[in-house]
Design an enzyme around this catalytic site. Structure first.
Site, PDB file in Angstrom:
ATOM      1  N   ARG A  81      -1.746   7.367  -7.500  1.00 23.30           N
ATOM      2  CA  ARG A  81      -0.283   7.265  -7.516  1.00 23.30           C
ATOM      3  C   ARG A  81       0.165   5.943  -8.137  1.00 23.30           C
ATOM      4  NH1 ARG A  81       1.909   9.135  -1.604  1.00 23.30           N
ATOM      5  NH2 ARG A  81       3.136   7.236  -1.879  1.00 23.30           N
TER       6      ARG A  81
ATOM      7  N   ARG B 160      -6.920   5.800  -2.509  1.00 20.39           N
ATOM      8  CA  ARG B 160      -6.394   7.177  -2.426  1.00 20.39           C
ATOM      9  C   ARG B 160      -6.355   7.836  -3.807  1.00 20.39           C
ATOM     10  NH1 ARG B 160      -0.776   8.216   0.383  1.00 20.39           N
ATOM     11  NH2 ARG B 160      -0.120   6.528  -0.994  1.00 20.39           N
TER      12      ARG B 160
ATOM     13  N   ARG C 177      13.457   6.249   7.587  1.00 17.36           N
ATOM     14  CA  ARG C 177      12.747   5.033   7.214  1.00 17.36           C
ATOM     15  C   ARG C 177      13.632   3.812   7.356  1.00 17.36           C
ATOM     16  NH1 ARG C 177       8.656   7.146   3.562  1.00 17.36           N
ATOM     17  NH2 ARG C 177       7.422   5.432   2.812  1.00 17.36           N
TER      18      ARG C 177
ATOM     19  N   ARG D 111       5.533  -2.512  -0.709  1.00 11.98           N
ATOM     20  CA  ARG D 111       5.807  -1.408   0.237  1.00 11.98           C
ATOM     21  C   ARG D 111       5.560  -1.862   1.683  1.00 11.98           C
ATOM     22  NH1 ARG D 111       1.952   2.955  -1.997  1.00 11.98           N
ATOM     23  NH2 ARG D 111       2.643   4.226  -0.258  1.00 11.98           N
TER      24      ARG D 111
ATOM     25  N   LYS E  20       0.089   9.437   7.559  1.00 14.30           N
ATOM     26  CA  LYS E  20       1.153  10.375   7.936  1.00 14.30           C
ATOM     27  C   LYS E  20       0.967  11.724   7.241  1.00 14.30           C
ATOM     28  CE  LYS E  20       4.426   7.627   6.480  1.00 14.30           C
ATOM     29  NZ  LYS E  20       3.548   6.527   5.975  1.00 14.30           N
TER      30      LYS E  20
END
Ligand code: AP5
Length: 217
Positions: free
Chosen positions: A160, A127, A88, A171, A13
Protein backbone atom coordinates in the site's frame (compact mmCIF):
# COMPACT_ATOMS: atom_id res chain seq x y z
CA UNK A 1 -24.50 -7.39 16.93
CA UNK A 2 -23.29 -3.84 16.28
CA UNK A 3 -19.57 -3.51 16.86
CA UNK A 4 -16.80 -0.99 16.31
CA UNK A 5 -13.15 -2.08 16.08
CA UNK A 6 -10.67 0.52 17.21
CA UNK A 7 -6.88 0.29 17.24
CA UNK A 8 -3.72 1.80 15.79
CA UNK A 9 -2.90 1.40 12.11
CA UNK A 10 -1.73 -2.19 11.68
CA UNK A 11 -3.26 -3.40 14.95
CA UNK A 12 -5.00 -6.11 12.92
CA UNK A 13 -8.46 -4.55 12.58
CA UNK A 14 -8.93 -5.72 8.99
CA UNK A 15 -7.53 -9.18 9.73
CA UNK A 16 -9.80 -9.70 12.75
CA UNK A 17 -12.82 -8.00 11.16
CA UNK A 18 -12.83 -10.59 8.39
CA UNK A 19 -13.05 -13.50 10.86
CA UNK A 20 -15.49 -11.79 13.24
CA UNK A 21 -17.84 -10.68 10.46
CA UNK A 22 -17.91 -14.26 9.19
CA UNK A 23 -18.42 -15.68 12.69
CA UNK A 24 -21.37 -13.39 13.45
CA UNK A 25 -22.64 -13.25 9.85
CA UNK A 26 -22.63 -9.45 9.74
CA UNK A 27 -21.10 -7.13 7.14
CA UNK A 28 -17.61 -5.73 7.69
CA UNK A 29 -17.68 -2.03 6.89
CA UNK A 30 -14.18 -0.62 6.40
CA UNK A 31 -13.91 3.07 5.52
CA UNK A 32 -10.33 2.47 4.35
CA UNK A 33 -11.55 -0.24 1.93
CA UNK A 34 -14.37 2.02 0.70
CA UNK A 35 -11.89 4.82 -0.01
CA UNK A 36 -9.43 2.44 -1.72
CA UNK A 37 -12.21 0.99 -3.92
CA UNK A 38 -13.14 4.55 -4.92
CA UNK A 39 -9.51 5.38 -5.70
CA UNK A 40 -9.24 2.25 -7.88
CA UNK A 41 -12.50 3.18 -9.65
CA UNK A 42 -11.24 6.79 -10.08
CA UNK A 43 -14.42 8.30 -8.61
CA UNK A 44 -14.71 11.87 -7.33
CA UNK A 45 -14.67 10.55 -3.74
CA UNK A 46 -11.52 8.54 -4.52
CA UNK A 47 -9.78 11.59 -5.98
CA UNK A 48 -10.65 13.63 -2.89
CA UNK A 49 -9.55 10.90 -0.45
CA UNK A 50 -6.26 9.89 -2.12
CA UNK A 51 -4.24 12.99 -1.22
CA UNK A 52 -5.12 12.67 2.46
CA UNK A 53 -4.47 8.92 2.56
CA UNK A 54 -1.10 9.09 0.80
CA UNK A 55 0.00 11.76 3.29
CA UNK A 56 -1.13 9.66 6.27
CA UNK A 57 -3.80 12.20 7.20
CA UNK A 58 -7.46 11.53 7.87
CA UNK A 59 -10.06 12.17 5.19
CA UNK A 60 -12.27 15.07 6.40
CA UNK A 61 -15.08 14.13 8.77
CA UNK A 62 -17.96 15.39 6.61
CA UNK A 63 -16.98 13.17 3.66
CA UNK A 64 -16.37 10.15 5.86
CA UNK A 65 -19.55 10.50 7.91
CA UNK A 66 -21.62 10.76 4.75
CA UNK A 67 -20.29 7.52 3.24
CA UNK A 68 -20.83 5.64 6.50
CA UNK A 69 -24.38 7.00 6.79
CA UNK A 70 -25.12 5.73 3.27
CA UNK A 71 -23.54 2.35 3.99
CA UNK A 72 -25.38 1.81 7.29
CA UNK A 73 -28.67 2.55 5.54
CA UNK A 74 -28.21 -0.50 3.30
CA UNK A 75 -30.40 -3.46 4.11
CA UNK A 76 -27.58 -5.88 5.00
CA UNK A 77 -26.55 -3.64 7.93
CA UNK A 78 -30.00 -3.67 9.52
CA UNK A 79 -29.32 -6.78 11.63
CA UNK A 80 -25.83 -5.73 12.68
CA UNK A 81 -22.43 -4.68 11.41
CA UNK A 82 -18.78 -4.49 12.24
CA UNK A 83 -17.21 -1.09 11.66
CA UNK A 84 -13.48 -1.28 10.90
CA UNK A 85 -11.69 2.08 10.87
CA UNK A 86 -14.70 4.25 11.70
CA UNK A 87 -15.14 6.27 13.83
CA UNK A 88 -11.66 7.74 14.00
CA UNK A 89 -12.33 11.14 15.58
CA UNK A 90 -14.64 12.28 18.36
CA UNK A 91 -16.89 14.19 15.88
CA UNK A 92 -17.23 10.94 13.86
CA UNK A 93 -18.15 9.04 17.06
CA UNK A 94 -20.77 11.66 17.92
CA UNK A 95 -22.19 11.49 14.38
CA UNK A 96 -22.37 7.68 14.64
CA UNK A 97 -24.19 7.94 17.99
CA UNK A 98 -26.70 10.24 16.35
CA UNK A 99 -27.22 7.99 13.31
CA UNK A 100 -27.75 4.94 15.52
CA UNK A 101 -30.03 6.81 17.92
CA UNK A 102 -32.22 7.76 14.96
CA UNK A 103 -32.38 4.09 13.96
CA UNK A 104 -32.91 3.06 17.62
CA UNK A 105 -30.01 0.62 17.28
CA UNK A 106 -27.22 1.59 19.69
CA UNK A 107 -23.75 0.04 19.56
CA UNK A 108 -23.31 -3.17 21.55
CA UNK A 109 -19.58 -2.94 21.93
CA UNK A 110 -16.37 -1.18 20.96
CA UNK A 111 -13.43 -3.54 20.82
CA UNK A 112 -9.97 -2.05 21.18
CA UNK A 113 -7.08 -4.05 19.68
CA UNK A 114 -3.92 -3.25 21.66
CA UNK A 115 -0.52 -3.53 19.97
CA UNK A 116 2.68 -1.65 20.75
CA UNK A 117 4.29 0.73 18.26
CA UNK A 118 7.28 -1.44 17.32
CA UNK A 119 4.94 -4.30 16.37
CA UNK A 120 2.74 -1.93 14.35
CA UNK A 121 5.74 -0.74 12.33
CA UNK A 122 6.82 -4.36 11.70
CA UNK A 123 3.31 -5.31 10.60
CA UNK A 124 2.73 -2.35 8.29
CA UNK A 125 6.12 -2.37 6.61
CA UNK A 126 5.74 -6.08 5.77
CA UNK A 127 2.09 -6.03 4.75
CA UNK A 128 1.25 -7.05 1.19
CA UNK A 129 -2.24 -7.03 -0.34
CA UNK A 130 -3.58 -9.02 -3.28
CA UNK A 131 -4.46 -6.74 -6.18
CA UNK A 132 -7.08 -9.20 -7.35
CA UNK A 133 -8.99 -10.45 -4.27
CA UNK A 134 -7.81 -7.99 -1.58
CA UNK A 135 -6.51 -10.71 0.76
CA UNK A 136 -3.86 -9.40 3.16
CA UNK A 137 -0.49 -11.15 3.64
CA UNK A 138 2.71 -10.38 5.50
CA UNK A 139 6.26 -11.02 4.29
CA UNK A 140 7.24 -12.42 7.69
CA UNK A 141 4.12 -13.33 9.70
CA UNK A 142 1.80 -14.63 7.00
CA UNK A 143 3.90 -15.53 3.98
CA UNK A 144 2.37 -16.73 0.72
CA UNK A 145 4.05 -19.89 -0.58
CA UNK A 146 5.37 -18.02 -3.64
CA UNK A 147 6.70 -14.51 -2.85
CA UNK A 148 4.56 -11.75 -4.37
CA UNK A 149 1.71 -14.07 -5.37
CA UNK A 150 -1.59 -14.63 -3.55
CA UNK A 151 -2.08 -18.29 -2.51
CA UNK A 152 -5.82 -17.89 -2.65
CA UNK A 153 -6.34 -16.56 -6.20
CA UNK A 154 -2.90 -16.27 -7.85
CA UNK A 155 -3.17 -12.44 -7.98
CA UNK A 156 -0.11 -10.20 -7.66
CA UNK A 157 0.65 -8.73 -4.24
CA UNK A 158 1.43 -5.05 -3.74
CA UNK A 159 2.49 -2.71 -0.94
CA UNK A 160 0.00 0.00 0.00
CA UNK A 161 1.17 3.55 -0.79
CA UNK A 162 0.54 4.55 2.84
CA UNK A 163 2.71 1.70 4.20
CA UNK A 164 5.97 3.54 3.45
CA UNK A 165 8.09 4.54 6.50
CA UNK A 166 7.35 8.32 6.60
CA UNK A 167 3.64 7.80 6.07
CA UNK A 168 3.49 5.06 8.73
CA UNK A 169 5.11 7.51 11.19
CA UNK A 170 2.53 10.19 10.36
CA UNK A 171 -0.39 7.73 10.61
CA UNK A 172 0.77 6.76 14.09
CA UNK A 173 0.94 10.43 15.16
CA UNK A 174 -2.53 11.03 13.74
CA UNK A 175 -3.81 7.98 15.61
CA UNK A 176 -2.47 9.29 18.92
CA UNK A 177 -3.78 12.81 18.33
CA UNK A 178 -7.20 12.11 16.86
CA UNK A 179 -8.26 8.48 17.33
CA UNK A 180 -6.82 7.37 20.69
CA UNK A 181 -9.23 9.75 22.54
CA UNK A 182 -12.06 7.46 21.39
CA UNK A 183 -10.89 4.85 23.89
CA UNK A 184 -11.82 7.22 26.72
CA UNK A 185 -15.00 8.27 24.93
CA UNK A 186 -16.33 4.70 24.71
CA UNK A 187 -14.99 3.69 28.12
CA UNK A 188 -17.05 6.51 29.61
CA UNK A 189 -20.07 5.18 27.71
CA UNK A 190 -19.45 1.76 29.32
CA UNK A 191 -19.18 -0.18 26.07
CA UNK A 192 -15.40 -0.52 25.67
CA UNK A 193 -13.55 -3.86 25.86
CA UNK A 194 -9.83 -4.15 25.16
CA UNK A 195 -7.87 -7.20 24.04
CA UNK A 196 -4.16 -7.73 23.57
CA UNK A 197 -3.79 -8.16 19.81
CA UNK A 198 -0.32 -9.73 19.66
CA UNK A 199 0.32 -13.44 19.17
CA UNK A 200 -1.17 -15.78 16.57
CA UNK A 201 -4.10 -14.39 14.59
CA UNK A 202 -6.47 -17.18 15.71
CA UNK A 203 -5.58 -16.55 19.38
CA UNK A 204 -6.46 -12.88 18.96
CA UNK A 205 -9.75 -13.89 17.29
CA UNK A 206 -10.57 -16.13 20.30
CA UNK A 207 -9.89 -13.24 22.70
CA UNK A 208 -12.06 -10.95 20.60
CA UNK A 209 -14.95 -13.45 20.53
CA UNK A 210 -14.69 -13.93 24.31
CA UNK A 211 -14.95 -10.14 24.74
CA UNK A 212 -17.91 -9.95 22.38
CA UNK A 213 -19.71 -12.86 24.09
CA UNK A 214 -19.32 -11.14 27.46
CA UNK A 215 -21.64 -8.45 26.16
CA UNK A 216 -24.06 -10.70 24.30
CA UNK A 217 -24.99 -12.61 27.48
P1 AP5 B 1 -7.40 2.02 7.01
O1 AP5 B 1 -7.40 1.18 5.81
O2 AP5 B 1 -8.52 1.92 7.97
O3 AP5 B 1 -6.00 1.82 7.70
P2 AP5 B 1 -5.57 1.75 9.25
O4 AP5 B 1 -6.53 2.03 10.31
O5 AP5 B 1 -4.36 2.60 9.24
O6 AP5 B 1 -5.40 0.29 9.46
P3 AP5 B 1 -4.70 -0.68 8.56
O7 AP5 B 1 -5.58 -1.14 7.45
O8 AP5 B 1 -3.35 -0.11 8.14
O9 AP5 B 1 -4.34 -1.84 9.56
P4 AP5 B 1 -5.26 -2.93 10.26
O10 AP5 B 1 -5.42 -2.58 11.70
O11 AP5 B 1 -6.50 -3.19 9.47
O12 AP5 B 1 -4.26 -4.14 10.17
P5 AP5 B 1 -4.25 -5.42 9.21
O13 AP5 B 1 -5.30 -6.37 9.65
O14 AP5 B 1 -4.22 -5.05 7.75
O15 AP5 B 1 -7.28 3.57 6.60
C1 AP5 B 1 -6.36 4.01 5.65
C2 AP5 B 1 -6.52 5.51 5.47
O16 AP5 B 1 -7.84 5.82 5.00
C3 AP5 B 1 -6.34 6.36 6.74
O17 AP5 B 1 -4.99 6.66 7.01
C4 AP5 B 1 -7.15 7.60 6.37
O18 AP5 B 1 -6.46 8.46 5.49
C5 AP5 B 1 -8.33 7.02 5.60
N1 AP5 B 1 -9.46 6.69 6.49
C6 AP5 B 1 -9.99 5.46 6.75
N2 AP5 B 1 -11.00 5.55 7.62
C7 AP5 B 1 -11.13 6.86 7.93
C8 AP5 B 1 -12.00 7.58 8.80
N3 AP5 B 1 -12.91 6.95 9.56
N4 AP5 B 1 -11.84 8.92 8.88
C9 AP5 B 1 -10.92 9.56 8.13
N5 AP5 B 1 -10.06 8.95 7.30
C10 AP5 B 1 -10.16 7.61 7.20
O19 AP5 B 1 -2.83 -6.05 9.61
C11 AP5 B 1 -1.63 -5.39 9.27
C12 AP5 B 1 -0.56 -6.45 8.92
O20 AP5 B 1 -0.27 -7.21 10.10
C13 AP5 B 1 -1.00 -7.46 7.84
O21 AP5 B 1 0.09 -7.76 7.01
C14 AP5 B 1 -1.40 -8.71 8.65
O22 AP5 B 1 -1.17 -9.91 7.93
C15 AP5 B 1 -0.49 -8.61 9.88
N6 AP5 B 1 -1.13 -9.14 11.09
C16 AP5 B 1 -2.41 -8.98 11.50
N7 AP5 B 1 -2.61 -9.60 12.69
C17 AP5 B 1 -1.40 -10.15 13.04
C18 AP5 B 1 -0.95 -10.91 14.15
N8 AP5 B 1 -1.78 -11.26 15.17
N9 AP5 B 1 0.35 -11.29 14.18
C19 AP5 B 1 1.20 -10.96 13.17
N10 AP5 B 1 0.82 -10.25 12.08
C20 AP5 B 1 -0.46 -9.84 12.02
Amino acid sequence: MRVVLVGAPGAGKGTQAKFLAEHYDIPQISTGDIFRANIAAKTELGTQAKGYMDAGELVPDDLTIEIVGDRLAKRDAAAGFLLDGFPRTVPQAEALDEMLANLETPLDLVLELQVDEAEVVRRLSGRRTCRNCGLVWHVEFDRPSKPGVCDSCGGMLFQRDDDLPDTIRRRLEVYEEQTAPLVGYYDKAGILRSVVATGPVDEVTKRAITALESVQR
